[in-house]
Write an enzyme that holds these catalytic residues in place. Sequence first.
Site, PDB file in Angstrom:
ATOM      1  N   GLY A   1       0.835  -1.207   0.000  1.00 60.42           N
ATOM      2  CA  GLY A   1       0.000   0.000   0.000  1.00 60.42           C
ATOM      3  C   GLY A   1       0.866   1.252   0.000  1.00 60.42           C
ATOM      4  O   GLY A   1       2.079   1.190   0.217  1.00 60.42           O
ATOM      5  N   ASP A   2       0.236   2.383  -0.317  1.00 55.28           N
ATOM      6  CA  ASP A   2       0.909   3.689  -0.301  1.00 55.28           C
ATOM      7  C   ASP A   2       2.091   3.770  -1.263  1.00 55.28           C
ATOM      8  O   ASP A   2       3.073   4.481  -1.005  1.00 55.28           O
ATOM      9  CB  ASP A   2       1.375   4.040   1.129  1.00 55.28           C
TER      10      ASP A   2
ATOM     11  N   LYS B   1      -0.174   5.288  -5.769  1.00 50.24           N
ATOM     12  CA  LYS B   1      -1.146   4.938  -6.819  1.00 50.24           C
ATOM     13  C   LYS B   1      -1.947   6.158  -7.277  1.00 50.24           C
ATOM     14  O   LYS B   1      -2.172   6.342  -8.476  1.00 50.24           O
ATOM     15  CB  LYS B   1      -2.118   3.864  -6.286  1.00 50.24           C
TER      16      LYS B   1
ATOM     17  N   ASN C   1     -10.357   3.013   4.044  1.00 51.65           N
ATOM     18  CA  ASN C   1      -9.021   2.687   4.563  1.00 51.65           C
ATOM     19  C   ASN C   1      -7.951   3.230   3.617  1.00 51.65           C
ATOM     20  O   ASN C   1      -6.811   3.441   4.005  1.00 51.65           O
ATOM     21  CB  ASN C   1      -8.849   1.170   4.752  1.00 51.65           C
TER      22      ASN C   1
ATOM     23  N   GLY D   1      -5.930   5.903   1.293  1.00 56.24           N
ATOM     24  CA  GLY D   1      -5.621   7.333   1.292  1.00 56.24           C
ATOM     25  C   GLY D   1      -4.737   7.574   0.091  1.00 56.24           C
ATOM     26  O   GLY D   1      -3.580   7.174   0.088  1.00 56.24           O
ATOM     27  N   HIS D   2      -5.311   8.148  -0.948  1.00 57.64           N
ATOM     28  CA  HIS D   2      -4.565   8.343  -2.202  1.00 57.64           C
ATOM     29  C   HIS D   2      -4.292   9.838  -2.380  1.00 57.64           C
ATOM     30  O   HIS D   2      -5.208  10.647  -2.273  1.00 57.64           O
ATOM     31  CB  HIS D   2      -5.360   7.791  -3.388  1.00 57.64           C
TER      32      HIS D   2
ATOM     33  N   THR E   1      -6.954   0.302  10.004  1.00 60.14           N
ATOM     34  CA  THR E   1      -7.211   1.742   9.964  1.00 60.14           C
ATOM     35  C   THR E   1      -8.430   2.105  10.816  1.00 60.14           C
ATOM     36  O   THR E   1      -8.768   3.280  10.915  1.00 60.14           O
ATOM     37  CB  THR E   1      -7.467   2.187   8.509  1.00 60.14           C
TER      38      THR E   1
ATOM     39  N   GLN F   1      -4.922  -0.123  -1.583  1.00 63.64           N
ATOM     40  CA  GLN F   1      -4.032  -1.025  -0.829  1.00 63.64           C
ATOM     41  C   GLN F   1      -2.963  -1.622  -1.760  1.00 63.64           C
ATOM     42  O   GLN F   1      -2.591  -0.987  -2.732  1.00 63.64           O
ATOM     43  CB  GLN F   1      -4.828  -2.119  -0.098  1.00 63.64           C
TER      44      GLN F   1
ATOM     45  N   ASP G   1      13.392  10.199  -6.275  1.00 68.11           N
ATOM     46  CA  ASP G   1      13.981  11.416  -5.685  1.00 68.11           C
ATOM     47  C   ASP G   1      14.264  11.240  -4.197  1.00 68.11           C
ATOM     48  O   ASP G   1      15.243  11.772  -3.673  1.00 68.11           O
ATOM     49  CB  ASP G   1      13.013  12.599  -5.873  1.00 68.11           C
TER      50      ASP G   1
ATOM     51  N   GLY H   1       8.937  13.033  -7.711  1.00 70.45           N
ATOM     52  CA  GLY H   1       8.376  14.020  -6.793  1.00 70.45           C
ATOM     53  C   GLY H   1       6.879  13.791  -6.740  1.00 70.45           C
ATOM     54  O   GLY H   1       6.322  13.044  -7.549  1.00 70.45           O
TER      55      GLY H   1
HETATM   56  P1  GDP Z   1      -1.278   5.681  -2.479  1.00 71.84           P
HETATM   57  O1  GDP Z   1      -2.096   5.264  -1.326  1.00 71.84           O
HETATM   58  O2  GDP Z   1      -0.665   4.530  -3.196  1.00 71.84           O
HETATM   59  O3  GDP Z   1      -2.015   6.585  -3.445  1.00 71.84           O
HETATM   60  O4  GDP Z   1      -0.081   6.535  -1.887  1.00 71.84           O
HETATM   61  P2  GDP Z   1      -0.165   7.641  -0.710  1.00 71.84           P
HETATM   62  O5  GDP Z   1      -0.793   8.864  -1.261  1.00 71.84           O
HETATM   63  O6  GDP Z   1      -0.739   7.071   0.523  1.00 71.84           O
HETATM   64  O7  GDP Z   1       1.364   7.843  -0.387  1.00 71.84           O
HETATM   65  C1  GDP Z   1       2.266   8.265  -1.341  1.00 71.84           C
HETATM   66  C2  GDP Z   1       2.916   9.569  -0.864  1.00 71.84           C
HETATM   67  O8  GDP Z   1       4.084   9.805  -1.614  1.00 71.84           O
HETATM   68  C3  GDP Z   1       2.040  10.779  -1.109  1.00 71.84           C
HETATM   69  O9  GDP Z   1       2.341  11.756  -0.143  1.00 71.84           O
HETATM   70  C4  GDP Z   1       2.466  11.224  -2.504  1.00 71.84           C
HETATM   71  O10 GDP Z   1       2.199  12.590  -2.752  1.00 71.84           O
HETATM   72  C5  GDP Z   1       3.935  10.955  -2.429  1.00 71.84           C
HETATM   73  N1  GDP Z   1       4.563  10.591  -3.704  1.00 71.84           N
HETATM   74  C6  GDP Z   1       4.061   9.807  -4.707  1.00 71.84           C
HETATM   75  N2  GDP Z   1       5.015   9.630  -5.653  1.00 71.84           N
HETATM   76  C7  GDP Z   1       6.120  10.286  -5.244  1.00 71.84           C
HETATM   77  C8  GDP Z   1       7.440  10.443  -5.767  1.00 71.84           C
HETATM   78  O11 GDP Z   1       7.801   9.938  -6.831  1.00 71.84           O
HETATM   79  N3  GDP Z   1       8.303  11.195  -5.017  1.00 71.84           N
HETATM   80  C9  GDP Z   1       7.956  11.772  -3.840  1.00 71.84           C
HETATM   81  N4  GDP Z   1       8.866  12.477  -3.181  1.00 71.84           N
HETATM   82  N5  GDP Z   1       6.725  11.635  -3.316  1.00 71.84           N
HETATM   83  C10 GDP Z   1       5.830  10.902  -4.004  1.00 71.84           C
HETATM   84  P1  IMO Z   2      -3.782   2.751   0.202  1.00 74.27           P
HETATM   85  O1  IMO Z   2      -4.902   2.528  -0.778  1.00 74.27           O
HETATM   86  C1  IMO Z   2      -1.370   1.056   3.428  1.00 74.27           C
HETATM   87  C2  IMO Z   2      -3.357  -1.725   6.154  1.00 74.27           C
HETATM   88  C3  IMO Z   2      -3.590  -1.284   7.580  1.00 74.27           C
HETATM   89  C4  IMO Z   2      -3.519  -2.615   8.302  1.00 74.27           C
HETATM   90  C5  IMO Z   2      -4.180  -3.573   7.294  1.00 74.27           C
HETATM   91  C6  IMO Z   2      -5.649  -3.853   7.583  1.00 74.27           C
HETATM   92  O2  IMO Z   2      -3.672   4.154   0.665  1.00 74.27           O
HETATM   93  O3  IMO Z   2      -2.512   2.181  -0.308  1.00 74.27           O
HETATM   94  P2  IMO Z   2      -7.855  -2.404   7.275  1.00 74.27           P
HETATM   95  O4  IMO Z   2      -8.256  -1.102   7.897  1.00 74.27           O
HETATM   96  O5  IMO Z   2      -7.836  -2.390   5.781  1.00 74.27           O
HETATM   97  O6  IMO Z   2      -8.646  -3.562   7.818  1.00 74.27           O
HETATM   98  O7  IMO Z   2      -6.338  -2.630   7.782  1.00 74.27           O
HETATM   99  O8  IMO Z   2      -4.049  -2.956   6.028  1.00 74.27           O
HETATM  100  N1  IMO Z   2      -3.902  -0.807   5.133  1.00 74.27           N
HETATM  101  C7  IMO Z   2      -3.138  -0.014   4.359  1.00 74.27           C
HETATM  102  N2  IMO Z   2      -1.810   0.205   4.362  1.00 74.27           N
HETATM  103  N3  IMO Z   2      -2.143   1.665   2.509  1.00 74.27           N
HETATM  104  C8  IMO Z   2      -3.474   1.441   2.480  1.00 74.27           C
HETATM  105  O9  IMO Z   2      -4.278   1.930   1.507  1.00 74.27           O
HETATM  106  C9  IMO Z   2      -4.035   0.601   3.457  1.00 74.27           C
HETATM  107  N4  IMO Z   2      -5.294   0.185   3.725  1.00 74.27           N
HETATM  108  C10 IMO Z   2      -5.183  -0.689   4.738  1.00 74.27           C
HETATM  109  O10 IMO Z   2      -2.579  -0.397   8.006  1.00 74.27           O
HETATM  110  O11 IMO Z   2      -2.180  -3.018   8.450  1.00 74.27           O
HETATM  111 MG    MG Z   3      -2.239   5.586   0.729  1.00 72.91          MG
END
Ligand code: GDP
Ligand code: IMO
Ligand code: MG
Length: 459
Positions: free
Chosen positions: A11-12, A15, A37, A39-40, A127, A232, A360, A445
């Site tokens: 996750g994170d 995306k 759950n 957070g994009h 979450t 995720q 970066d 970035g």
């Molecule tokens: P997602 O859940 O997969 O959409 O990712 P999140 O938004 O939770 O976490 C990604 C974090 O990294 C966010 O704060 C984005 O703005 C940041 N981000 C995404 N791509 C890049 C990158 O290439 N470089 C940097 N420095 N930040 C990035």
């Molecule tokens: P995005 O879409 C990272 C993790 C939680 C926990 C496990 C189960 O932003 O990538 P849940 O609340 O889904 O039952 O929690 O999954 N988790 C994530 N970790 N990015 C997410 O979403 C997540 N959504 C759930 O931290 O370990």
């Molecule tokens: Mg996220």
Amino acid sequence: MTVTIVGAQLGDEGKGGIVDVYGEAADVVVRYQGGDNAGHTVVHEGETYKLSLTPSGAIRGKQGILGNGCVVNPNTLFDEIDALRERGLDPDVRVAERAHVILPYHRVLDGIEERAKSESDDEIGTTGRGIGPTYEDKAGRRGVRVGDLLAPEVLRNRLERVIPQKRAIVAEVFDIDVDDLDRPEAFDVDAMYEQARAYGERLAEEDMVVNASAFLADAREAGQNIMFEGAQGTIIDIDHGNYPFVTSSNPTAGGAAVGSGVSPGVVGSGEIVGIVKGYLTRVGSGPMPTELGGVVGDTPGYDEQGAGENEELATHIREEGGEYGTVTGRPRRVGWLDLPMLRHSARVNGFTGLAVNHIDTLAGLDEVKVGYSYTLDGEELMTMPATTEKWARCEANLRTFDGWPAFDAATVAEEGYEALPENAREYLEFLSDELDAPIFCVGVGPGRGETVVVEDVWE
Ligand code: GDP
Ligand code: IMO
Ligand code: MG
């Protein structure tokens, strides 16, 4: 044509940003699983948007669909839509009749179950959004679906059956008096019925409820481009992830078909883009063989082993990359890229290309390491084992790459791939070779203009 965006790790991976970059040519953006759950993050013209339910295409004014595979908390959805409207956007989000609804009792139960597990240090670190309890009800055939919110009698019957069961679980299984809870009304049939009806009324007023499968078939018929936005990541997929430290849905590419009502052939004939963070982060509990420094409460065994010798490096990457949970604000655990994990992920999803983010963030380090393989019981493994107990015992065998200097993201994004530092390209090409998938784009970035686009996925 379709493009499916899938998190390759935990996750994170970034995306939301990639959906935004490639979203220009999309007509419809579909979330096919998960709920609030997720957070994009989308960063555009200095504005940061953090989206939990609204598909990330909304920032570009694209139509968004929450497919049947999603669990929808209407409260979160409405708050998010209202907040986006206040910022001058006009999100058009439709919700599948077949999607399940997260009601207040699901959230309360999520918290109660986690607290009970924490007594034996077994909590997942969810979450707290009620995701697991809602998917449990879906599989248990006692869930409330979005379509039910518009059918008062069906809704009433459902709630009358299910809420007494929930009350009994709270009282008998967890030994808690419902009246002692912060939100006792979550277990009151009348209160929940009113709340759910209010949700239904707003959904109807804004004409948000659709048969998503039919809607998407019409869109395809009209020649529209569809983007599937996974939430995720593969290693927290309920089937292919590290059970039980997973979420309760299928973020993997197969989920795009099941969770939206299009044929697997349609998803498979389009691009399936694996989103990879250039290192690794994890929120919540569970193993992480390439972890650098621990996070109290999340890293298993932290109390005995402490933060580890690489804590400083982990802290540096966490701060540079802004690695704090989008939903919960928790510090993310940080580690090196894990190739056995990614080989598993590439196999399960069939990535046709990769988007590698945060190149970066790693800039300026003397050396960058990757977990190349694992050692388990004296044997070398190239992919992660299927049981979490074994995965927890794996030791990562690291390979070291020379680091690369800091660079100007906007310039590199404009000039293209060859403008990336040579050592960064070497790192990316190694990854591409190992996963047998081309590099489609490179994140340098968080902003829309800070991605090096190598391939136009729609061509
Ligand atoms: P997602 O859940 O997969 O959409 O990712 P999140 O938004 O939770 O976490 C990604 C974090 O990294 C966010 O704060 C984005 O703005 C940041 N981000 C995404 N791509 C890049 C990158 O290439 N470089 C940097 N420095 N930040 C990035
Ligand atoms: P995005 O879409 C990272 C993790 C939680 C926990 C496990 C189960 O932003 O990538 P849940 O609340 O889904 O039952 O929690 O999954 N988790 C994530 N970790 N990015 C997410 O979403 C997540 N959504 C759930 O931290 O370990
Ligand atoms: Mg996220």
